[in-house]
Design a protein around this motif. Structure first.
Motif, short mmCIF file in Angstrom:
data_model
loop_
_atom_site.label_atom_id
_atom_site.label_comp_id
_atom_site.label_asym_id
_atom_site.label_seq_id
_atom_site.Cartn_x
_atom_site.Cartn_y
_atom_site.Cartn_z
N LYS A 62 -26.00 -11.01 -13.76
CA LYS A 62 -25.77 -12.25 -13.02
C LYS A 62 -27.13 -13.15 -13.12
N LYS A 63 -26.77 -14.24 -13.66
CA LYS A 63 -28.21 -15.21 -13.84
C LYS A 63 -28.59 -16.02 -12.55
N LYS A 64 -29.98 -15.90 -12.62
CA LYS A 64 -30.27 -16.87 -11.24
C LYS A 64 -29.63 -18.54 -11.80
N TYR A 65 -29.89 -19.21 -10.64
CA TYR A 65 -29.47 -20.63 -10.66
C TYR A 65 -29.97 -21.44 -9.76
N PHE A 66 -30.36 -22.87 -10.13
CA PHE A 66 -30.92 -23.43 -9.25
C PHE A 66 -30.62 -25.25 -9.68
N TYR A 67 -29.64 -25.65 -9.14
CA TYR A 67 -29.13 -27.08 -9.77
C TYR A 67 -29.41 -28.06 -8.64
#
Length: 598
Positions: free
Chosen positions: A520-525
């Protein structure tokens, strides 16, 4: 017969546009039927001699119809300029003129008013054919005009950036009306000049908070306006706001931003002999920088015990007029622990005396729950606590909303925000039931709350991802399509408002964690809006990515403070209890233009 000028405007300002409306009526409200010559004298006391020819002087009128309804004004005539007496205007009514009006309005206009005394008196003269006296007497009405001094005005004062990385350039710009202006930082004069527009560039702004003041003077009167610019370090995640040094024994166990974003509040824990317990309430304000300097509000042992069941519940702050620090609200059950559901609220009155600070309100009308989300947002004409979703004590996810202005009295609201009178049958919202979701309050350029965003979460504790995003705006929920959170793949979901730093920015940010072994990838949008279509841009998380490590039993709690994104992560570790990440903050990018709330 008597005549009055009730309802007239008699105030003018030197140096400003002249606009006088003199209303004339018969004191018994009978119609006035003009005849002969109407004159206005002493106009040369209002404007300079060179401007008299350009002065406009018109006669308008209105009347009451048979239903006693006043009509719109109609223009009767324009007064003539008298070459022999420039301060006088005249109009000669023809003999056959027979239009009667209840109200006469003399409108005097000029580009610039010039009155050399505190007041002056105009003389208005006319004859009324409806006067029963013969011959018709000349009506002479003196009208006093009060002259005020012109005042300085700041039409515009702003910076091209409000949050910026240190050593970057910042340009201040302004547009003023006055005889002199001065721009200062503190007591240091940066630039001065006269009436009009201007700008000033700080080539390399130093780290910290900067306060710039514009003063505009005219005569003995001056006005000022102050703007704030915050210069921060490089754009990355920081954790240096956590207690260190002599206070390293303390741990931030829960936190929230103040209702007006002027303070951060925290529930401080202390570990001794391998046992962690509640110790005190901490707070820090916007003037102290990003440091580990937390002030303390002590709690008695009784108060600590009252708060213990609420330690990991959603935490909010509200403040009323007359309060110094206001109140903290711990709402319902735990953010993340399934067995810790509640339908109670713990209220901490921060300004109260020790032993009387904590009040618990239980048996509230909503389902006992955990994993829910809370925010401060207007309902009606005031800010209220909004509580949404979560799972009940039987593990069933919810999609209801409850609001309260004091944490004691609660209302369930319907799809359009109206109060549902049947509290035993809560209204279901259009979004899916969920828990552990993100929530954020959108602000406008003045810091006013304009919309509520909700998204992400899970269908139940340990359930499937619910990756849609919804927005509450103008008494209506709408889904943010086609945007979803991280392609339906995440282990935690958080939303935060940070400010609209680009033209297409909504100010909303999405962030979430990962565990590499679960792929599960990190995300910051950053959420964008361009030509009516929502999208997202990936933000740089190269520094501090370990702070995003989460599980499906994690909750990301966010806040907007000092123009930055603040957050911490709660994780249910089962038999090991709940773990807390450090409190992190993220500095905006160098071009950030966002809010600084104080």
């Amino acid at each position: 017969m008597g005549y009055v000028t009730t309802g007239s405007s008699n105030s003018v300002t030197n140096g400003e546009t002249l606009a006088l409306d003199i209303m004339i009526a018969q004191d018994e409200k009978k119609a006035i039927l003009l005849m002969g010559i109407f004159t206005i004298e002493n106009l040369d006391t209002l404007v300079a001699a060179a401007d008299l020819k350009k002065l406009s002087c018109e006669l308008w009128a209105k009347t009451d119809d048979v239903n006693k309804t006043t009509t719109f004004p109609v223009k009767i005539c324009e007064f003539s300029y008298d070459n022999n007496n420039p301060g006088k205007r005249i109009y000669n009514f023809p003999k056959g003129y027979d239009d009667g009006y209840t109200y006469l309005i003399v409108k005097i206009r000029a580009a610039k008013c010039t009155v050399t005394t505190p007041s002056t008196t105009l003389q208005l003269s006319f004859k009324d054919k409806n006067d029963p006296t013969d011959p018709k007497p000349l009506v002479s009405l003196p009208f006093t005009v009060i002259a005020e001094e012109a005042k300085p005005e700041i039409k515009l004062f702003e910076s091209d950036k409000t949050v910026v990385q240190r050593n970057a350039p910042v340009t201040l710009s302004w547009d003023v009306k006055g005889t002199r202006y001065i721009v200062r930082e503190g007591l240091e004069e940066l630039k001065s000049g006269t009436d009009g527009a201007g700008s000033y560039t700080i080539a390399n702004i130093a780290n910290g908070d900067h306060s710039y003041t514009l003063e505009v003077q005219m005569g003995t009167v001056s006005v000022t306006k102050t703007i704030l610019v915050r210069a921060l370090g490089e754009s990355k995640l920081y954790s240096n706001a956590n207690p260190t040094g002599a206070y390293a024994a303390y741990k931030i166990g829960n936190f929230c931003a103040g209702q007006d974003a002027a303070y951060l509040y925290s529930l401080m824990l202390k570990t001794e002999n391998n046992k962690t317990q509640i110790d005190h309430i901490g707070y820090t304000n916007t003037n102290e920088g990003f440091s580990d300097n937390w002030h303390r509000i002590t709690l008695s042992e009784t108060e600590k015990n009252k708060l213990k069941p609420f330690a990991t519940a959603p935490l909010l702050h509200m403040k009323s007029a007359g309060e110094l620090h206001g109140r903290l609200f711990f709402i319902g059950g735990s953010y993340v622990k399934p067995m810790e559901s509640a339908n109670a609220v713990a209220i901490v009155t921060l300004d109260a005396e020790s032993e009387s600070r904590v009040t618990v309100i239980d048996n509230l009308p909503w389902d006992s729950r955990m994993g829910h989300s809370c925010a401060i947002f207007p309902h009606g004409d005031q800010d209220k606590i909004w509580m949404m979703g979560g799972v009940n004590e039987w593990g069933a996810a919810l999609n209801d909303i409850w609001v309260s202005g004091d944490g004691k009295v609660w209302d369930n609201i319907g799809l359009n925000g109206s109060v549902n009178p049947d509290k035993t049958n809560p209204v279901k919202m259009p979004w899916k039931v969920r828990c552990l979701n993100g929530i954020a309050t959108e602000l406008d350029a003045n810091g006013s709350k304009t919309a509520l965003w909700l998204g992400g979460g899970f269908s139940e504790i340990g359930g499937t991802e619910i990756s849609d995003i919804w927005k509450w705006d103008k008494n209506n929920w709408t889904t943010i399509t086609p945007l979803i959170i991280n392609n339906n793949s995440y282990l935690s979901s958080g939303l935060s408002f940070l400010g609209k730093d680009t033209i297409d920015s909504t100010g909303i940010f999405l962030l979430g964690g990962y565990q590499e072994q679960e792929n599960k990838k990190k995300y910051f949008y950053r959420v964008t809006l361009n030509n009516g279509k929502y999208g997202s841009n990936q933000m740089d998380t190269s520094a501090g990515v370990d702070s995003f490590a989460t599980t499906k039993d994690s909750k990301i709690v966010t806040a907007f403070f000092k123009g930055c994104l603040w957050y911490m992560v709660f994780t249910n570790e089962g038999d090991l209890g709940i773990t807390y990440s450090d409190l992190f903050y993220w500095v905006p990018v160098a071009t950030g233009r966002t809010l600084i709330l104080t």
